[in-house]
Design an enzyme around this catalytic site. Structure first.
Site, short mmCIF file in Angstrom:
data_model
loop_
_atom_site.label_atom_id
_atom_site.label_comp_id
_atom_site.label_asym_id
_atom_site.label_seq_id
_atom_site.Cartn_x
_atom_site.Cartn_y
_atom_site.Cartn_z
N ALA A 100 8.07 3.98 -4.84
CA ALA A 100 8.03 4.17 -6.30
C ALA A 100 8.85 5.52 -6.44
O ALA A 100 8.80 6.26 -5.64
CB ALA A 100 6.62 4.33 -6.75
N GLY B 26 5.57 1.96 -2.05
CA GLY B 26 6.17 0.86 -2.62
C GLY B 26 7.29 0.17 -1.71
O GLY B 26 7.45 -0.99 -2.11
N GLU C 97 5.36 -2.08 0.50
CA GLU C 97 5.00 -2.91 -0.30
C GLU C 97 6.18 -4.28 -0.58
O GLU C 97 5.84 -5.42 -0.60
CB GLU C 97 4.08 -2.69 -1.36
CG GLU C 97 2.80 -1.74 -1.03
CD GLU C 97 2.41 -1.30 -2.21
OE1 GLU C 97 3.20 -0.17 -2.89
OE2 GLU C 97 1.37 -1.24 -2.53
N GLU D 21 1.07 7.12 -0.02
CA GLU D 21 0.41 7.32 -1.33
C GLU D 21 -0.81 8.29 -1.34
O GLU D 21 -1.05 9.28 -1.92
CB GLU D 21 -0.08 5.92 -1.87
CG GLU D 21 1.04 5.15 -2.31
CD GLU D 21 1.47 4.14 -1.18
OE1 GLU D 21 1.09 4.33 -0.23
OE2 GLU D 21 2.07 3.26 -1.79
N1 DAK Z 1 11.03 8.76 -5.27
C1 DAK Z 1 12.00 9.73 -5.75
N2 DAK Z 1 13.16 10.38 -5.18
C2 DAK Z 1 12.80 10.39 -3.85
C3 DAK Z 1 11.94 9.37 -3.27
C4 DAK Z 1 11.11 8.86 -3.98
N3 DAK Z 1 9.91 7.94 -3.73
N4 DAK Z 1 11.92 9.61 -1.88
C5 DAK Z 1 12.82 10.59 -1.81
N5 DAK Z 1 13.65 10.95 -2.84
C6 DAK Z 1 14.63 11.81 -3.17
C7 DAK Z 1 14.41 13.35 -2.71
O1 DAK Z 1 13.47 13.57 -3.95
C8 DAK Z 1 15.57 13.94 -2.39
O2 DAK Z 1 16.25 14.27 -4.08
P1 DAK Z 1 17.09 15.35 -4.33
O3 DAK Z 1 16.24 16.54 -4.18
O4 DAK Z 1 18.34 15.55 -3.45
O5 DAK Z 1 17.58 15.26 -5.59
C9 DAK Z 1 16.60 12.64 -2.01
O6 DAK Z 1 15.62 11.62 -2.06
C10 DAK Z 1 16.54 13.25 -0.25
O7 DAK Z 1 15.02 13.40 -0.06
P2 DAK Z 1 14.63 14.59 1.33
O8 DAK Z 1 15.51 15.73 0.91
O9 DAK Z 1 13.18 14.51 1.34
O10 DAK Z 1 15.16 13.89 2.33
P3 DAK Z 1 14.58 13.75 3.81
O11 DAK Z 1 15.42 13.22 4.78
O12 DAK Z 1 14.03 14.92 4.35
O13 DAK Z 1 13.34 12.59 3.65
C11 DAK Z 1 12.11 10.87 2.77
C12 DAK Z 1 13.27 11.45 3.25
C13 DAK Z 1 12.16 9.40 2.33
C14 DAK Z 1 11.08 10.64 4.36
C15 DAK Z 1 11.26 11.88 2.12
O14 DAK Z 1 12.14 12.02 0.97
C16 DAK Z 1 10.00 11.18 1.73
O15 DAK Z 1 8.93 11.21 2.41
N6 DAK Z 1 9.88 10.72 0.36
C17 DAK Z 1 8.51 10.20 -0.39
C18 DAK Z 1 8.28 9.08 0.28
C19 DAK Z 1 6.93 8.58 -0.46
O16 DAK Z 1 6.00 9.40 -0.32
N7 DAK Z 1 6.76 7.45 -0.92
C20 DAK Z 1 5.63 6.95 -1.68
C21 DAK Z 1 5.98 6.96 -3.15
S1 DAK Z 1 4.60 6.67 -4.04
C22 DAK Z 1 -0.03 2.90 -8.49
C23 DAK Z 1 1.40 3.30 -8.99
C24 DAK Z 1 2.33 3.73 -8.29
C25 DAK Z 1 2.18 4.17 -7.13
C26 DAK Z 1 0.66 4.03 -6.50
C27 DAK Z 1 -0.33 3.73 -7.38
N8 DAK Z 1 -0.81 2.43 -9.51
C28 DAK Z 1 -0.52 1.89 -10.75
C29 DAK Z 1 -2.11 2.49 -8.83
C30 DAK Z 1 3.22 4.91 -6.08
C31 DAK Z 1 3.59 4.14 -5.09
C32 DAK Z 1 4.60 4.89 -4.35
O17 DAK Z 1 5.30 4.43 -3.49
#
Ligand code: DAK
Length: 230
Positions: free
Chosen positions: A65, A109, A112, A132
């Site tokens: 997400a 996501g 997923e 998450e």
């Molecule tokens: N969303 C938005 N931007 C993201 C992103 C994401 N998920 N992942 C990466 N980016 C963006 C970063 O913010 C950064 O942007 P700038 O700062 O350059 O503008 C750019 O991509 C590069 O990221 P990094 O500088 O961090 O690059 P790295 O190579 O060091 O790392 C990475 C890449 C993908 C491993 C890292 O960025 C990372 O860990 N990202 C987050 C992954 C994550 O946590 N995904 C899960 C997201 S939450 C619900 C509703 C929704 C949800 C849950 C429940 N309910 C209704 C109950 C949420 C679900 C999810 O998926």
């Protein structure tokens, strides 16, 4: 005009969708989800298309997400938009096989989304994770349900409760992916192999393929009501 968040192509009877938000690791923004659903619907209704491939770009598959977008939503907006449920429902509505070619990270996501596909091929560089819990929430698009069915309770619990990712090889051993492809020329090799498999499936009878997919999905869920709540 803003750039499209997906790239849509076709190769003979195979529809190809590539996620295309490289600056955000293909994170699932509302716009991307809507464009992805439109592309799926379009391929589903196109009688020249027999199978669909979903893949990422050279940044990987999908980082889940869009955290930035989500953090700006009020509760009411998030609840009303319900993008992740729309995404899940959109995949359920597709009767053609969807082959996911996972060429890098598939997180949250993104993992997923991969599991919404019918068959998964992963590059050796792929990783799968549900981080998450590190963000103070739980998988919100079927991860808690699909992961346990794909890899069993213990491994699913480990991933969901620790937020730790697993490698492509671990995913293959656990049964999450059907095949891991060679590392060299990962993206093109994965896409080529995925395309070949999709083309093979596309050459079979379309109604029979749809029935087989439906039967497998019924077995996976064993429920008539298709809504995934988490
Ligand atoms: N969303 C938005 N931007 C993201 C992103 C994401 N998920 N992942 C990466 N980016 C963006 C970063 O913010 C950064 O942007 P700038 O700062 O350059 O503008 C750019 O991509 C590069 O990221 P990094 O500088 O961090 O690059 P790295 O190579 O060091 O790392 C990475 C890449 C993908 C491993 C890292 O960025 C990372 O860990 N990202 C987050 C992954 C994550 O946590 N995904 C899960 C997201 S939450 C619900 C509703 C929704 C949800 C849950 C429940 N309910 C209704 C109950 C949420 C679900 C999810 O998926």
């Amino acid at each position: 005009m803003s750039e499209s968040t997906i790239i849509v192509e076709r190769s003979e009877r195979v529809g190809i969708i590539r996620l295309n938000r490289p600056k955000a690791y293909n994170a699932l923004s509302g716009i991307l989800i809507n464009e992805l659903l439109d592309a799926l619907r379009s391929f589903e209704s196109d009688t020249n298309i027999g199978a669909i491939i979903l893949t990422g770009n050279d940044k990987g598959f999908c980082a889940g997400a869009d955290i930035k977008e989500q953090s700006e939503l009020s509760f009411v907006n998030a609840y009303n938009q319900d993008y992740l449920k729309n995404l899940n429902d959109g995949f359920f509505a597709v009767h053609k096989p969807i082959v996911g070619v996972i060429n890098g990270i598939a997180l949250g996501g993104g993992c997923e989304l991969a599991m919404m596909c019918d068959i998964l091929y992963a590059a050796e560089t792929a990783t799968f994770g549900q981080p998450e819990i590190t963000l103070g929430t739980i998988p919100g698009a079927g991860g808690t349900q699909r992961l346990i069915r794909a890899i069993g309770k213990s491994k699913a619990m480990h991933m969901i409760l620790t937020g730790e990712a697993i490698s492509a090889k671990e995913a293959e051993a656990a049964g999450l992916v059907a095949k891991v492809l060679p590392l060299e020329e990962v993206f093109s090799a994965a896409l080529k192999t995925g395309t070949q498999h999709a083309s093979k499936i596309a050459s079979f009878s379309a109604p029979v393929v749809a029935m087989a997919k439906e039967a497998v999905n019924e077995g996976e869920w064993n429920i008539s009501e298709r809504t995934v709540h988490y």
